[in-house]
Design a protein around this motif. Sequence first.
Motif, PDB file in Angstrom:
ATOM      1  N   LYS A   1       0.835  -1.203   0.000  1.00  0.00           N
ATOM      2  CA  LYS A   1       0.000   0.000   0.000  1.00  0.00           C
ATOM      3  C   LYS A   1       0.872   1.255   0.000  1.00  0.00           C
ATOM      4  CE  LYS A   1      -3.495   2.388   2.778  1.00  0.00           C
ATOM      5  NZ  LYS A   1      -4.301   2.353   4.030  1.00  0.00           N
ATOM      6  N   ASP A   2       1.900   1.295   0.853  1.00  0.00           N
ATOM      7  CA  ASP A   2       2.776   2.473   0.907  1.00  0.00           C
ATOM      8  C   ASP A   2       3.506   2.669  -0.407  1.00  0.00           C
ATOM      9  OD1 ASP A   2       1.955   2.894   3.450  1.00  0.00           O
ATOM     10  OD2 ASP A   2       3.820   2.265   4.429  1.00  0.00           O
ATOM     11  N   ALA A   3       3.984   1.555  -0.989  1.00  0.00           N
ATOM     12  CA  ALA A   3       4.694   1.663  -2.261  1.00  0.00           C
ATOM     13  C   ALA A   3       3.759   2.192  -3.349  1.00  0.00           C
ATOM     14  CB  ALA A   3       5.252   0.302  -2.666  1.00  0.00           C
ATOM     15  N   SER A   4       2.531   1.712  -3.359  1.00  0.00           N
ATOM     16  CA  SER A   4       1.560   2.173  -4.368  1.00  0.00           C
ATOM     17  C   SER A   4       1.229   3.655  -4.184  1.00  0.00           C
ATOM     18  CB  SER A   4       0.296   1.324  -4.278  1.00  0.00           C
ATOM     19  OG  SER A   4      -0.667   1.753  -5.210  1.00  0.00           O
ATOM     20  N   GLU A   5       1.040   4.067  -2.924  1.00  0.00           N
ATOM     21  CA  GLU A   5       0.703   5.463  -2.659  1.00  0.00           C
ATOM     22  C   GLU A   5       1.855   6.404  -2.987  1.00  0.00           C
ATOM     23  OE1 GLU A   5      -0.512   5.450   1.383  1.00  0.00           O
ATOM     24  OE2 GLU A   5      -2.562   4.750   0.944  1.00  0.00           O
ATOM     25  N   GLN A   6       3.086   5.890  -2.973  1.00  0.00           N
ATOM     26  CA  GLN A   6       4.256   6.695  -3.315  1.00  0.00           C
ATOM     27  C   GLN A   6       4.549   6.676  -4.811  1.00  0.00           C
ATOM     28  OE1 GLN A   6       7.433   5.195  -0.858  1.00  0.00           O
ATOM     29  NE2 GLN A   6       6.361   5.687   1.065  1.00  0.00           N
ATOM     30  N   GLY A   7       3.648   6.062  -5.585  1.00  0.00           N
ATOM     31  CA  GLY A   7       3.784   6.069  -7.039  1.00  0.00           C
ATOM     32  C   GLY A   7       4.657   4.976  -7.595  1.00  0.00           C
ATOM     33  N   ARG A   8       5.023   4.001  -6.803  1.00  0.00           N
ATOM     34  CA  ARG A   8       5.840   2.903  -7.300  1.00  0.00           C
ATOM     35  C   ARG A   8       4.955   1.842  -7.933  1.00  0.00           C
ATOM     36  NH1 ARG A   8       9.541   1.683  -1.939  1.00  0.00           N
ATOM     37  NH2 ARG A   8      10.324   3.810  -1.597  1.00  0.00           N
ATOM     38  N   HIS A   9       5.500   1.154  -8.912  1.00  0.00           N
ATOM     39  CA  HIS A   9       4.838  -0.015  -9.480  1.00  0.00           C
ATOM     40  C   HIS A   9       5.122  -1.208  -8.569  1.00  0.00           C
ATOM     41  CE1 HIS A   9       3.974   2.089 -13.222  1.00  0.00           C
ATOM     42  NE2 HIS A   9       5.225   2.533 -13.212  1.00  0.00           N
ATOM     43  N   VAL A  10       4.110  -2.035  -8.321  1.00  0.00           N
ATOM     44  CA  VAL A  10       4.263  -3.211  -7.463  1.00  0.00           C
ATOM     45  C   VAL A  10       3.982  -4.467  -8.276  1.00  0.00           C
ATOM     46  CG1 VAL A  10       3.491  -4.403  -5.379  1.00  0.00           C
ATOM     47  CG2 VAL A  10       3.559  -1.897  -5.428  1.00  0.00           C
ATOM     48  N   LEU A  11       4.940  -5.391  -8.251  1.00  0.00           N
ATOM     49  CA  LEU A  11       4.800  -6.682  -8.920  1.00  0.00           C
ATOM     50  C   LEU A  11       4.884  -7.775  -7.860  1.00  0.00           C
ATOM     51  CD1 LEU A  11       7.305  -6.127 -11.887  1.00  0.00           C
ATOM     52  CD2 LEU A  11       4.932  -5.365 -11.704  1.00  0.00           C
ATOM     53  N   ILE A  12       4.089  -8.815  -8.028  1.00  0.00           N
ATOM     54  CA  ILE A  12       4.096  -9.921  -7.071  1.00  0.00           C
ATOM     55  C   ILE A  12       4.466 -11.199  -7.806  1.00  0.00           C
ATOM     56  CG2 ILE A  12       2.688 -11.312  -5.507  1.00  0.00           C
ATOM     57  CD1 ILE A  12       1.098  -8.870  -4.821  1.00  0.00           C
ATOM     58  N   VAL A  13       5.413 -11.947  -7.204  1.00  0.00           N
ATOM     59  CA  VAL A  13       5.938 -13.165  -7.827  1.00  0.00           C
ATOM     60  C   VAL A  13       5.581 -14.390  -6.982  1.00  0.00           C
ATOM     61  CG1 VAL A  13       8.027 -14.383  -8.584  1.00  0.00           C
ATOM     62  CG2 VAL A  13       7.871 -11.894  -8.807  1.00  0.00           C
ATOM     63  N   GLY A  14       5.160 -15.449  -7.638  1.00  0.00           N
ATOM     64  CA  GLY A  14       5.008 -16.761  -6.994  1.00  0.00           C
ATOM     65  C   GLY A  14       3.810 -16.918  -6.096  1.00  0.00           C
ATOM     66  N   ALA A  15       2.844 -16.012  -6.149  1.00  0.00           N
ATOM     67  CA  ALA A  15       1.654 -16.126  -5.300  1.00  0.00           C
ATOM     68  C   ALA A  15       0.648 -17.037  -5.986  1.00  0.00           C
ATOM     69  CB  ALA A  15       1.048 -14.748  -5.049  1.00  0.00           C
ATOM     70  N   SER A  16       0.535 -18.249  -5.502  1.00  0.00           N
ATOM     71  CA  SER A  16      -0.405 -19.202  -6.096  1.00  0.00           C
ATOM     72  C   SER A  16      -1.104 -19.971  -4.988  1.00  0.00           C
ATOM     73  CB  SER A  16       0.336 -20.174  -7.032  1.00  0.00           C
ATOM     74  OG  SER A  16       1.311 -20.903  -6.300  1.00  0.00           O
ATOM     75  N   GLY A  17      -2.154 -20.679  -5.330  1.00  0.00           N
ATOM     76  CA  GLY A  17      -2.856 -21.520  -4.371  1.00  0.00           C
ATOM     77  C   GLY A  17      -3.372 -20.736  -3.185  1.00  0.00           C
ATOM     78  N   LYS A  18      -3.068 -21.251  -1.969  1.00  0.00           N
ATOM     79  CA  LYS A  18      -3.553 -20.627  -0.737  1.00  0.00           C
ATOM     80  C   LYS A  18      -2.995 -19.220  -0.546  1.00  0.00           C
ATOM     81  CE  LYS A  18      -4.203 -24.981   1.774  1.00  0.00           C
ATOM     82  NZ  LYS A  18      -3.797 -25.779   2.975  1.00  0.00           N
ATOM     83  N   ILE A  19      -1.755 -19.009  -0.988  1.00  0.00           N
ATOM     84  CA  ILE A  19      -1.146 -17.675  -0.832  1.00  0.00           C
ATOM     85  C   ILE A  19      -1.909 -16.664  -1.667  1.00  0.00           C
ATOM     86  CG2 ILE A  19       0.975 -16.353  -1.042  1.00  0.00           C
ATOM     87  CD1 ILE A  19       1.118 -18.577   1.019  1.00  0.00           C
ATOM     88  N   LYS A  20      -2.250 -17.018  -2.905  1.00  0.00           N
ATOM     89  CA  LYS A  20      -2.985 -16.111  -3.782  1.00  0.00           C
ATOM     90  C   LYS A  20      -4.389 -15.835  -3.228  1.00  0.00           C
ATOM     91  CE  LYS A  20      -3.585 -13.844  -7.695  1.00  0.00           C
ATOM     92  NZ  LYS A  20      -5.001 -13.521  -7.646  1.00  0.00           N
ATOM     93  N   ARG A  21      -5.027 -16.888  -2.715  1.00  0.00           N
ATOM     94  CA  ARG A  21      -6.364 -16.698  -2.158  1.00  0.00           C
ATOM     95  C   ARG A  21      -6.338 -15.798  -0.932  1.00  0.00           C
ATOM     96  NH1 ARG A  21      -6.796 -22.164  -3.778  1.00  0.00           N
ATOM     97  NH2 ARG A  21      -6.263 -22.936  -1.689  1.00  0.00           N
ATOM     98  N   ARG A  22      -5.291 -15.941  -0.106  1.00  0.00           N
ATOM     99  CA  ARG A  22      -5.172 -15.079   1.068  1.00  0.00           C
ATOM    100  C   ARG A  22      -5.010 -13.610   0.651  1.00  0.00           C
ATOM    101  NH1 ARG A  22      -3.784 -15.794   6.348  1.00  0.00           N
ATOM    102  NH2 ARG A  22      -5.357 -17.428   6.171  1.00  0.00           N
TER     103      ARG A  22
END
Length: 575
Positions: A495-516
């Motif tokens: 959230k802080d990175a997004s509010e500061q104008g940074r692009h956020v990428l997420i790697v490897g979030a699958s299964g239970k992690i993605k659902r969470r």
Amino acid sequence: MKLTNTIHFRNLQGDLFGGLTAAIVSLPLALAFGVASGAGPVAGLYGAVCVGFFAALFGGTPTLISEPTGPMTVVMTAVISSMIAKNPENGMAMAFTVVMLAGIFQILLGVFKLGKYITLMPYSVISGFMSGIGVILILLQIGPFLGQTNPKGGVLGLVQNLPDLFTKINPVETALGAMTLAIIFLMPSKLKRVVPPQLVALVLVTIVSLVVFKDAEIRRIGVIPMGLPTLQIPTFETSQIMVMLVDGAMLGMLGCIDTLLTAVIADSLTRTEHKSDKELIGQGIGNLISGLCGGLPGAGATMGTVVNIQTGARTAVSGLTRALILLVVVLWAAGLTQPIPMAVLAGIALKVGIDILDWSFLQRAHKVSLKGALIMYGVMFLTVFVDLIVAVGVGVFIANILTIERLSQLQSQDVKTITDADDAIVLNDEEKQLLDQANGRVLLFYLSGPMIFGVSKAIAREHSAMVDSDVLIVDLSDVPMLGVTASLAIENAIKDASEQGRHVLIVGASGKIKRRLDKFGIERFVPSHHFFVNRSEALKQALTLVNPASLSANLSATSEYGSTASDPDTYGYQS
């Protein structure tokens, strides 16, 4: 209910001999525990019969011998004294009602399949708890061993009156108790394999008391009523209902722990695997019926179980045989126990208390772990002088806090922010080259291992230390579990990175992690095309976001690795 102990008669000789031997071992212990509890010797016999029979019939450990044990007797003693003190007229009936409640509690634990969780507590807590019970059992036998009645006030009252007990010692009864202990401790091992030393001590010292000390005043068991027991009607008192429920839960839980630990020993000796939930149901039925019959509560007994197995038993027929033999004693031979001196039973129970002490761990606990030793001694002290439930609760709480702290420290080492191709994590050649090309404008936030709540501090620390960058890559490839607290910490960083104008990428979030992450609404800050399967794809996308003009150069530089995609969106997957 289906009998799951696979009762058969293919091992009939071994089972019958094992049951007979176990009955011989059980008889003196049942009498001793009955007297020690305050309910009387017949209560110990009824407990041995009822719990032993029904636990064998319905339980999940074929060779387990169930009967009144030292730990269960200690708790029952406290329950009886407490109930009688508050209601002299119905106190004993209320105490047996507590035994019934303990049985119902155990049945519920088995029905809801909670058996596998019962023994999930640190060994330092179990050791301190059992050793504390051993100390209590030893202290409770001092009065009868010295030929006197224990003073009122429980363990504290007993400790305070120890000097008075020793000044009023009865030499004859103390001598009989000492002879009992001497026989149990000094009997040769070869003879112990043939006949239990407790039974030898019971018979020989009783004969000595009748022949040598026939004119001395010796307190004896006295008349035991023969025949079937009188059913105990469940008795409650409005003001004591909560206390009875708590005592029943405590007695039931202790029985579960005692039983399942013994079942593990039986497994190791027979190379089999017990059924925890079935065993708890069997124990619960046994204790429920024992309470109805005015018997002591019981649990799996290590001594009887080991003797049973060593003498050839392999099925529940041995446990049923043992119970039926003891029933014969109760119905037709109880008169033979009348001349047994109380000091002899005190000596037998005293030896049980000594055996309950975890000598092995007591001798080396401080060498293994200072914290573990402190927890053990703390639990032991609380067990003896405060309360059994308080002791276990405090011990488990402190042990778990220390464990969580240690795990959090270890996991915190796997929370890293990376801006260049250093050796903090293992990167392949392509990933190193891509990260170098970013010139510090891409921040890789790497997490590894289970993210329990204790790791949230490390995530917050790395979050606050993040240097200025254009793209934040959150790498969850090596995270098998993501707790709520850690998820909130990651959400704050994103959230802080997004509010500061940074692009956020997420790697490897699958299964239970993605659902969470989806449940936390991460899509508010991270668009669906910014989720990636691996780091290489995310790093390529990050480079295009830092400097779109470098896309073609980057593709040319990395073509040797076989990358053919030209659209940034093809690197990711849709949520």
